[in-house]
Design a protein around this motif. Structure first.
Motif, short mmCIF file in Angstrom:
data_model
loop_
_atom_site.label_atom_id
_atom_site.label_comp_id
_atom_site.label_asym_id
_atom_site.label_seq_id
_atom_site.Cartn_x
_atom_site.Cartn_y
_atom_site.Cartn_z
N CYS A 1 0.85 -1.19 0.00
CA CYS A 1 0.00 0.00 0.00
C CYS A 1 0.89 1.24 0.00
N PHE A 2 0.55 2.24 -0.83
CA PHE A 2 1.38 3.45 -0.89
C PHE A 2 0.55 4.66 -1.33
N VAL A 3 1.07 5.83 -1.01
CA VAL A 3 0.53 7.11 -1.48
C VAL A 3 1.70 7.90 -2.04
N LYS A 4 1.55 8.44 -3.28
CA LYS A 4 2.62 9.22 -3.89
C LYS A 4 2.03 10.37 -4.68
N THR B 1 5.00 -3.60 4.17
CA THR B 1 5.04 -4.57 3.08
C THR B 1 5.55 -3.93 1.81
N GLY B 2 5.09 -2.70 1.51
CA GLY B 2 5.55 -2.00 0.32
C GLY B 2 7.01 -1.62 0.41
N ALA B 3 7.43 -1.15 1.59
CA ALA B 3 8.83 -0.77 1.75
C ALA B 3 9.75 -1.97 1.57
N VAL C 1 10.09 1.84 5.90
CA VAL C 1 9.10 2.91 5.78
C VAL C 1 9.77 4.27 5.86
N GLN C 2 10.68 4.45 6.84
CA GLN C 2 11.36 5.74 7.00
C GLN C 2 12.28 6.02 5.81
N GLY C 3 12.85 4.96 5.25
CA GLY C 3 13.77 5.15 4.14
C GLY C 3 13.07 5.52 2.85
N VAL C 4 11.77 5.21 2.74
CA VAL C 4 11.04 5.48 1.50
C VAL C 4 10.31 6.82 1.56
N ARG C 5 9.75 7.13 2.75
CA ARG C 5 8.89 8.30 2.86
C ARG C 5 9.63 9.58 2.45
#
Length: 888
Positions: free
Chosen positions: A33-36, A48-50, A57-61
């Motif tokens: 699940c993601f928002v972009k 799961t997405g990260a 999660v912190q590395g992607v946001r």
């Protein structure tokens, strides 16, 4: 009047005011699940997405998606985004993407939804990604099997059938190269059957290979009649005589399954080759075995057809020869004229459960056909007589003389018998095939060890129970239980002992419930009990569930006899009362699981009912475990060292103590993370890290004259010591760091040594041969026994701090300490006391001839650089009185 609360407004305030809660909400989703933004900047993503991106999660946001995707992938994503923004609604995309990590194509369903602001400008894109690879594979596999059955029904030639199926299988599983080898009639050679994508030269080279125990994958599988998985041809000994041949054609892995007839005869082998080393996933291995089973039916059908054709030819040439062959045929054979049976062979008499041929001769075939198949069977007989042709094999049911029914495959052919037109019938008994189908069904829904329903079947029954409770408005209950300390039993005593415990526990569980209840094994040491209570109130259901849970606790706590030895075990139970409403099947299981962990946390051997607070504790535990694993990967764990001194107060070394400086949680106490690491198995990599880091520190100390002779003591966990490869782990640590083994000291606890003493001594002697010494930690607090103590190759005893703490005020502790010193010296060991906090404690221990000391009085655990500085400067390491050796 108090204004009514707006739930929607409250929910909006909740999620806009607490991003962490929103993050936890989406982290609970089992899908990506993601928002972009439309510009591909990541705004929000779940765990799961990260993980799918290989990050956190912190590395992607807040990062651009280009950080993880190449130009081609970004173009593909942008094309999808443009379509979604243009259509102004959710769009579904079916995608097939290459996954380098698993070396296969993955099938995804991606849903993207656009979000626009009040001015109609695109602000965000919300995405969900579902992995449907296994579902797709199963669909394709089923389609291939149906195609095989259709070809079989049309009596297609065997080479055509084998080639079509292998090509279809290769299309379903990317990268697979299929091969079918057929058993030669001599029963010792394998012949080429079908291999559309296998190099021709390779096929020619292995055509006619003799089966045997070391003949590649296929030759070994045909010889042993078992599945053979070779993940790396370059290193596997089974391929030692054929390795260069396979590697020369780019073949690096081969999984082979023997093809067996319905009577267990080897018909050949079905193999999957790969051009890179790899092991099969569960669904791949299942597809391989299913295919071998279907190919076995096809080959056997072909052979039966060939046999029948050969028999018919021989029968036409000579009636005497005909009668001899038919009489000894394993297939049931009958001849009927005008519907009346005129001949049956021995196999037919046995099939129809008659005593003699006379019981069948003269009967009309309609009497032996099942009512539902009678019209079709009579029509088949008329068709054979009218056309004079052989009617293809068909499946029908026959009525035996004892009233039972048997399913057979029947083939009818028009012949002339005793000068009159007749129909020659061959029937093949399908009972064995039905038994195989039932076996496959049992394997799919029942546990192989205990025979209880497995997780799949129990979840299906729970779903039915939930539907029934909603329909009848009655309550039921679910019990989830776990055997306490089962992993320790498995590690220390072996899996055969663990299996014996599981079998006895399963039988006791079944004796605790009614026939209408369900008991299943849903994990390694985890069982599920579904109670069919039918109570009209939750309180009545809970009362009954509590009664059953207490009965289970009592029964499972009774002593066991495992392989002739007594053993005590308990269990922890989580209970959940349900009546279908807002909670689905998975939620009920999660709630029972949370209650079970609450029972474990409360001390084990008890039952707990679910309440919402438990779920929060379960989530917190899971987050702590995830943080610990991530912290280990980010090298947040480090070693502190507590100085050890001799009787003059001179430093002689230190004990290595692991610490966790978490970027998220700060300094975490070992009392929090060590027990969890023991439970989830992380203690193994953590223990090896501690061992190698301590050895590295020994090498650093060896560079300084003041510390060159220092020793380091390393604590070893029971689970770590029980590993079969622990001696190799110690050897590797010493070799990797070039540390002096004479300066390494491993500290063991008494509980690790009381079982399998002979094996423990053998392992300790193997390590001692390297030069490493052993210290017995916490001596006197466990199962102290002189009978084993005198046998163990120990160099040191450690007086536990529980005896040192009250040494000056409790005469019993003083006696114990003095006894330990005397005992250690009498056995040729040195004695060290831990937990020394005052000069008076140190002086009293010294008066008892204690050899060494450790505790806050001499220094707290500190990083290695601080320990080295303190040692050079004297600090608190000097003895309170007397002379001390030089410290440099």
């Amino acid at each position: 009047m108090t204004p009514a609360l707006d739930p929607s407004a409250s929910l909006h305030q909740l999620f806009t005011g607490d991003l962490s809660l929103l993050q936890r909400f989406i982290d609970a989703l089992p899908v990506h699940c993601f928002v972009k933004t439309p510009g591909n900047d990541m705004v929000l993503i779940n765990q799961t997405g990260a993980q799918a991106l290989g990050s956190t999660v912190q590395g992607v946001r807040g990062k651009p998606l280009a950080t993880w995707l190449d130009a081609g992938q970004l173009a593909h994503v942008s094309q999808q985004d443009q379509q979604v923004l243009t259509q102004h609604h959710t769009v579904r995309f079916d995608e097939t993407l290459w996954d380098a990590q698993s070396a296969q194509y993955r099938h995804n369903l991606t849903f993207k939804t656009p979000v626009f602001d009040a001015q109609g400008q695109a602000r965000f894109l919300i995405g969900l990604v579902l992995d449907v690879t296994e579902q797709k594979t199963l669909e394709n596999q089923t389609a291939s099997e149906l195609q095989l059955l259709e070809l079989l029904a049309t009596n297609a030639p065997l080479p055509e059938l084998l080639a079509a199926y292998t090509q279809s299988f290769e299309a379903n599983f990317s990268g697979v190269i299929c091969s079918v080898l057929l058993m030669d009639p001599d029963g010792i050679h394998l012949r080429h059957g079908a291999a559309p994508k296998l190099p021709v030269a390779f096929c020619q080279a292995i055509d006619g290979v003799v089966i045997g125990p070391m003949v590649g994958s296929c030759g070994t599988a045909a010889f042993t009649r078992e599945t053979v998985v070779v993940s790396d041809i370059a290193t596997d000994p089974l391929w030692q005589d054929y390795r260069h041949l396979a590697l020369a054609h780019g073949l690096q892995a081969c999984w082979s399954v023997p093809i067996l007839s319905t009577k267990g005869r080897v018909l050949g082998s079905f193999a999957n080759y790969h051009r890179e080393p790899r092991s099969p996933q569960a669904h791949e291995l299942l597809a391989l075995k299913r295919s071998a089973y279907l190919l076995g039916l096809s080959i056997e059908h072909h052979q039966i057809g060939q046999n029948l054709a050969q028999q018919e030819t021989a029968l036409r040439e000579s009636e005497a020869r005909y009668r001899t062959l038919v009489e000894w045929s394993p297939e049931a054979v009958a001849v009927h004229s005008l519907g009346m049976i005129t001949y049956v062979n021995t196999a037919c008499i046995k099939l129809l459960r008659a005593d003699t041929a006379a019981d069948l001769l003269g009967k009309h075939i309609g009497e032996l056909l099942h009512p539902d198949d009678r019209e079709r069977g009579l029509a088949r007989a008329r068709q054979a007589l009218e056309t004079g042709d052989s009617i293809p094999m068909t499946e029908e049911r026959l009525l035996r003389l004892d009233g039972s029914t048997v399913s057979v495959e029947i083939q009818s052919t028009a012949i002339v018998y005793d000068g009159a037109p007749a129909v020659y019938v061959v029937a093949h008994d399908l009972s064995k095939r039905r038994e195989d189908e039932e076996t496959i069904h049992h394997l799919a829904f029942f546990d192989a060890l205990t025979g209880l329903p497995n997780r799949r079947l129990m979840l299906d029954r729970l779903q039915q129970a939930l539907a029934s409770s909603q329909r009848k408005q009655l309550h039921g209950a679910l019990l989830l239980l776990d055997l306490d300390n089962f992993k320790q039993l498995n590690d220390l005593q072996g899996h055969n002992v663990g299996d014996a415990l599981l079998l006895q526990a399963a039988r006791r569980l079944q004796a605790c419930v009614r026939k209408s209840d369900s008991v299943g094994r849903v994990g390694g040491d985890e069982f599920m009990v579904l109670l069919d209570i039918g109570a009209d109130s939750a309180s009545h259901a809970a009362q009954y569930a509590e009664t059953v849970a207490q009965k289970i606790l009592k029964q499972l706590a009774e002593p066991y006899t495992l392989l002739g030895k007594p053993y005590a075990s308990t269990c922890s139970i989580g209970a959940m009362v349900f009546m279908q409403g807002g909670d689905g099947r998975d939620s009920v299981v999660k709630m029972a699981d949370a209650a079970m962990y609450q029972a474990k946390a409360a001390g084990r051997n008890m039952a707990c009912f679910y309440d919402p607070a438990m779920q929060a504790q379960a989530v917190a535990r899971a987050e702590f475990e995830d943080d610990m694993r991530e912290g280990f990967e980010r090298h947040e764990f480090t070693l502190f060292y507590q100085i050890q001194v001799d009787v003059q107060g001179c430093p002689t070394g230190a004990e290595a103590l692991v610490r966790w400086r978490s970027a998220k949680r700060g300094m975490v106490s070992p009392l929090e993370f060590i027990p969890l690491a023991e439970e989830n198995g992380m203690i193994l990599p953590l223990g090896q890290y501690v061992l190698e880091t301590a050895c590295t520190q020994l090498v650093a100390w060896a560079q300084q004259p003041a510390t060159a002779a220092w020793t380091v003591a390393v604590n070893v966990s029971a689970r770590q010591f029980a590993q079969a490869g622990f001696v190799d782990d110690v050897t590797q640590a010493l070799k990797k760091t070039s540390a002096n083994p004479l300066l390494l000291k491993l500290e063991l606890t008494e509980s690790m040594l009381v079982k399998n003493v002979e094996a423990v001594i053998a392992k300790m002697n193997a390590i001692k041969a390297l030069g490493v010494s052993f210290s017995l930690d916490d001596f006197g607090t466990g199962y102290s026994s002189l009978s084993y103590l005198k046998l163990l190759p120990l160099a040191q005893l450690k007086i536990d701090q529980s005896f040192v703490r009250d040494l000056l005020t409790d005469p019993n502790d003083a006696v114990i300490a003095r006894t330990v010193v005397a005992l250690g010296h009498s056995l040729g060991m040195r004695v060290i006391a831990e937990g020394v906090e005052t000069a008076a404690q140190r002086d009293l221990l010294a008066s008892m001839d204690c050899d060494a000391f450790q505790g806050y009085y001499f220094g707290r655990p500190v990083p290695p650089e601080e320990l080295f500085t303190a040692a050079r400067c004297g600090g608190s390491l000097a003895a309170p009185a007397g002379n001390c050796c030089e410290t440099g």
